[in-house]
Design an enzyme around this catalytic site. Structure first.
Site, PDB file in Angstrom:
ATOM      1  N   LYS A   1      -2.273   1.588  -6.960  1.00 16.87           N
ATOM      2  CA  LYS A   1      -2.770   1.493  -8.248  1.00 16.87           C
ATOM      3  C   LYS A   1      -3.571   2.937  -8.356  1.00 16.87           C
ATOM      4  CE  LYS A   1      -5.956  -1.665  -6.926  1.00 16.87           C
ATOM      5  NZ  LYS A   1      -5.288  -1.831  -5.712  1.00 16.87           N
TER       6      LYS A   1
ATOM      7  N   ARG B   1     -11.294  -7.933 -10.824  1.00 13.10           N
ATOM      8  CA  ARG B   1     -10.619  -8.527  -9.454  1.00 13.10           C
ATOM      9  C   ARG B   1     -10.836 -10.073  -9.710  1.00 13.10           C
ATOM     10  NH1 ARG B   1     -10.682  -3.341  -6.441  1.00 13.10           N
ATOM     11  NH2 ARG B   1      -9.455  -3.726  -4.480  1.00 13.10           N
TER      12      ARG B   1
ATOM     13  N   ARG C   1      -3.088   5.620   4.845  1.00 15.76           N
ATOM     14  CA  ARG C   1      -3.824   6.233   3.818  1.00 15.76           C
ATOM     15  C   ARG C   1      -4.817   7.163   4.440  1.00 15.76           C
ATOM     16  NH1 ARG C   1      -5.965   2.780  -1.219  1.00 15.76           N
ATOM     17  NH2 ARG C   1      -7.112   1.622   0.427  1.00 15.76           N
TER      18      ARG C   1
ATOM     19  N   ARG D   1     -10.436   5.862   5.411  1.00 18.88           N
ATOM     20  CA  ARG D   1     -11.482   4.739   4.996  1.00 18.88           C
ATOM     21  C   ARG D   1     -11.786   3.748   5.912  1.00 18.88           C
ATOM     22  NH1 ARG D   1      -9.991   2.387  -0.942  1.00 18.88           N
ATOM     23  NH2 ARG D   1     -10.564   0.709  -0.058  1.00 18.88           N
TER      24      ARG D   1
ATOM     25  N   ARG E   1      -8.882  -8.151   3.318  1.00 17.26           N
ATOM     26  CA  ARG E   1      -8.718  -7.624   1.920  1.00 17.26           C
ATOM     27  C   ARG E   1      -7.459  -8.215   1.226  1.00 17.26           C
ATOM     28  NH1 ARG E   1      -8.706  -1.753   2.888  1.00 17.26           N
ATOM     29  NH2 ARG E   1      -8.436  -1.427   0.859  1.00 17.26           N
TER      30      ARG E   1
HETATM   31  P1  ADP Z   1      -7.946  -0.702  -2.680  1.00 17.41           P
HETATM   32  O1  ADP Z   1      -7.772   0.713  -3.449  1.00 17.41           O
HETATM   33  O2  ADP Z   1      -7.692  -0.595  -1.521  1.00 17.41           O
HETATM   34  O3  ADP Z   1      -7.540  -1.602  -3.684  1.00 17.41           O
HETATM   35  P2  ADP Z   1     -10.684  -0.148  -3.581  1.00 17.41           P
HETATM   36  O4  ADP Z   1     -10.977   1.065  -3.463  1.00 17.41           O
HETATM   37  O5  ADP Z   1     -10.141  -0.621  -5.219  1.00 17.41           O
HETATM   38  O6  ADP Z   1      -9.463  -0.675  -2.653  1.00 17.41           O
HETATM   39  O7  ADP Z   1     -11.917  -1.368  -3.441  1.00 17.41           O
HETATM   40  C1  ADP Z   1     -12.528  -0.937  -2.273  1.00 17.41           C
HETATM   41  C2  ADP Z   1     -13.632  -2.392  -1.997  1.00 17.41           C
HETATM   42  O8  ADP Z   1     -14.635  -2.135  -3.076  1.00 17.41           O
HETATM   43  C3  ADP Z   1     -12.934  -3.506  -2.282  1.00 17.41           C
HETATM   44  O9  ADP Z   1     -12.615  -4.298  -1.047  1.00 17.41           O
HETATM   45  C4  ADP Z   1     -14.332  -4.351  -2.502  1.00 17.41           C
HETATM   46  O10 ADP Z   1     -15.163  -4.537  -1.701  1.00 17.41           O
HETATM   47  C5  ADP Z   1     -14.849  -3.308  -3.577  1.00 17.41           C
HETATM   48  N1  ADP Z   1     -14.523  -3.550  -4.918  1.00 17.41           N
HETATM   49  C6  ADP Z   1     -13.837  -2.669  -5.720  1.00 17.41           C
HETATM   50  N2  ADP Z   1     -13.599  -2.971  -6.880  1.00 17.41           N
HETATM   51  C7  ADP Z   1     -14.042  -4.352  -6.976  1.00 17.41           C
HETATM   52  C8  ADP Z   1     -14.220  -5.380  -7.934  1.00 17.41           C
HETATM   53  N3  ADP Z   1     -13.687  -5.472  -9.164  1.00 17.41           N
HETATM   54  N4  ADP Z   1     -14.703  -6.696  -7.575  1.00 17.41           N
HETATM   55  C9  ADP Z   1     -15.431  -6.685  -6.551  1.00 17.41           C
HETATM   56  N5  ADP Z   1     -15.517  -5.555  -5.482  1.00 17.41           N
HETATM   57  C10 ADP Z   1     -14.830  -4.521  -5.633  1.00 17.41           C
HETATM   58  P1  ADP Z   2      -4.370   1.246  -4.034  1.00 21.81           P
HETATM   59  O1  ADP Z   2      -5.122   1.985  -4.927  1.00 21.81           O
HETATM   60  O2  ADP Z   2      -3.502   0.076  -4.982  1.00 21.81           O
HETATM   61  O3  ADP Z   2      -5.058   0.730  -2.875  1.00 21.81           O
HETATM   62  P2  ADP Z   2      -3.121   3.755  -3.168  1.00 21.81           P
HETATM   63  O4  ADP Z   2      -2.697   4.246  -4.401  1.00 21.81           O
HETATM   64  O5  ADP Z   2      -4.293   4.376  -2.734  1.00 21.81           O
HETATM   65  O6  ADP Z   2      -3.220   2.346  -3.469  1.00 21.81           O
HETATM   66  O7  ADP Z   2      -1.938   3.948  -2.376  1.00 21.81           O
HETATM   67  C1  ADP Z   2      -2.015   3.378  -0.969  1.00 21.81           C
HETATM   68  C2  ADP Z   2      -1.388   4.237   0.153  1.00 21.81           C
HETATM   69  O8  ADP Z   2       0.041   4.061  -0.289  1.00 21.81           O
HETATM   70  C3  ADP Z   2      -1.647   5.882   0.003  1.00 21.81           C
HETATM   71  O9  ADP Z   2      -1.843   6.343   1.323  1.00 21.81           O
HETATM   72  C4  ADP Z   2      -0.560   6.161  -0.978  1.00 21.81           C
HETATM   73  O10 ADP Z   2      -0.312   7.747  -0.843  1.00 21.81           O
HETATM   74  C5  ADP Z   2       0.432   5.335  -0.604  1.00 21.81           C
HETATM   75  N1  ADP Z   2       1.560   5.120  -1.708  1.00 21.81           N
HETATM   76  C6  ADP Z   2       1.098   4.633  -3.024  1.00 21.81           C
HETATM   77  N2  ADP Z   2       2.471   4.730  -3.747  1.00 21.81           N
HETATM   78  C7  ADP Z   2       3.477   4.624  -2.712  1.00 21.81           C
HETATM   79  C8  ADP Z   2       4.878   4.617  -2.927  1.00 21.81           C
HETATM   80  N3  ADP Z   2       5.474   4.068  -4.085  1.00 21.81           N
HETATM   81  N4  ADP Z   2       5.746   4.428  -1.795  1.00 21.81           N
HETATM   82  C9  ADP Z   2       5.037   4.909  -0.789  1.00 21.81           C
HETATM   83  N5  ADP Z   2       3.685   4.991  -0.522  1.00 21.81           N
HETATM   84  C10 ADP Z   2       2.880   4.873  -1.327  1.00 21.81           C
END
Ligand code: ADP
Ligand code: ADP
Ligand code: ZN
Length: 262
Positions: free
Chosen positions: A13, A88, A127, A160, A171
């Site tokens: 994302k 979410r 990541r 992280r 998660r």
């Molecule tokens: P990821 O990129 O791995 O999906 P995020 O950076 O978006 O994770 O979120 C990290 C953490 O922040 C989540 O595990 C949750 O604890 C909190 N968080 C983020 N967005 C939301 C949301 N919309 N509602 C509740 N908690 C959230």
């Molecule tokens: P999210 O915000 O959904 O948690 P991220 O954008 O942070 O996901 O991506 C999670 C990890 O996967 C990062 O280390 C990123 O560099 C890697 N990544 C993202 N998209 C791809 C893809 N299409 N193929 C392989 N690795 C990816």
């Protein structure tokens, strides 16, 4: 144009929202980044959020919703934004619709980036994020040009704490239980688009841009989505298919920035 980017932790994302934000000239609003920035600034809600984030749990709706609504109320979001990580929960999705509705605005599309669970775990464990600008990297899939330094701002890269394996499992389970059901909410509104996230970063971008630009037929609202009843941790949402997006030429992805026509 308000677009929601949905996907499990690690689906890509943040990576895609960063690219699309430049392509579409819209601000990228990431709830997780906002929490981490609040924590860095020692804001009270950031400290509170940390206790949930550390366990891989969702931060309570009340705190999260207030934070996001305040952010999208800022003037840079007047003509839209890309929402990453929010909503979410179903409640968050409903409140967002109401809040935008009061201003005569609405969500245009919700794009779901689908990635198999095994791949999500690999992506999260490799990541790394820039401490300064939050750009995501991956030690294997998308490494920085200089080890441990951000390509964009030379900031330090870090892992992280919630990307550790124990927290990752929690998660992912929470995603499948609490977030996946909101796909049905957007599907019923005729706004859901699914893209294959299990391909290279550029290919995912191409599919997302293609779906948005060609106003791809969203998922039909008739049949409700079926979800795994056992909490197996695997989403069997195969029955909703994106009408095949026409592939754009490679240089359309990173071509010249266009006027905001979104
Ligand atoms: P990821 O990129 O791995 O999906 P995020 O950076 O978006 O994770 O979120 C990290 C953490 O922040 C989540 O595990 C949750 O604890 C909190 N968080 C983020 N967005 C939301 C949301 N919309 N509602 C509740 N908690 C959230
Ligand atoms: P999210 O915000 O959904 O948690 P991220 O954008 O942070 O996901 O991506 C999670 C990890 O996967 C990062 O280390 C990123 O560099 C890697 N990544 C993202 N998209 C791809 C893809 N299409 N193929 C392989 N690795 C990816
Ligand atoms: Zn950076």
């Amino acid at each position: 144009m308000y677009t929601i980017i949905l996907g499990a932790p690690g689906a890509g994302k943040g990576t895609q929202a960063d690219i699309l934000s430049q392509e579409m000239n819209l601000p990228h609003i990431a709830s997780g980044d906002l929490f981490r920035q609040a924590l860095e600034a020692r804001a009270e809600f950031g400290l509170l959020a940390k206790s949930y984030m550390d366990k891989g749990e969702l931060v309570p709706d009340e705190i999260t919703i207030r934070m996001i609504l305040e952010r999208i109320d800022q003037s840079d979001c007047d003509s839209g934004s890309l929402l990453d990580g929010f909503p979410r929960t179903l409640h968050q999705a409903e409140v967002l619709d109401q809040a935008l509705g009061k201003q005569g605005k609405s969500i245009d599309k919700a794009i779901y980036i689908e990635v198999p669970s095994e791949e999500l775990v690999k992506r999260l464990s490799g990541r790394r994020l820039c401490r300064t600008c939050q750009t995501p990297y991956h030690i294997v899939n998308s490494p920085p040009k200089t080890p441990d330094r951000c390509d964009k701002c030379a900031g330090e890269l870090y892992q992280r704490s919630d990307d550790r394996e124990e927290t990752v499992r929690n998660r992912l389970n929470i995603f499948f239980a609490q977030t996946l059901p909101i796909l049905d909410y957007y599907k019923k509104q005729g706004k859901l688009i699914k893209v294959n996230g299990n391909q290279g970063i550029q290919d995912v971008t191409r599919e997302m841009l293609s779906a948005l630009k060609h106003q791809c037929q969203p998922e039909q609202s008739g049949e409700p989505l079926r979800f795994p009843s056992t909490g197996s941790g695997r989403a069997s949402v195969a029955e909703f298919t994106l009408s095949e997006a026409k592939a754009l030429p490679q240089n359309d992805i990173r071509g010249e920035r266009r006027q905001n026509k979104w």
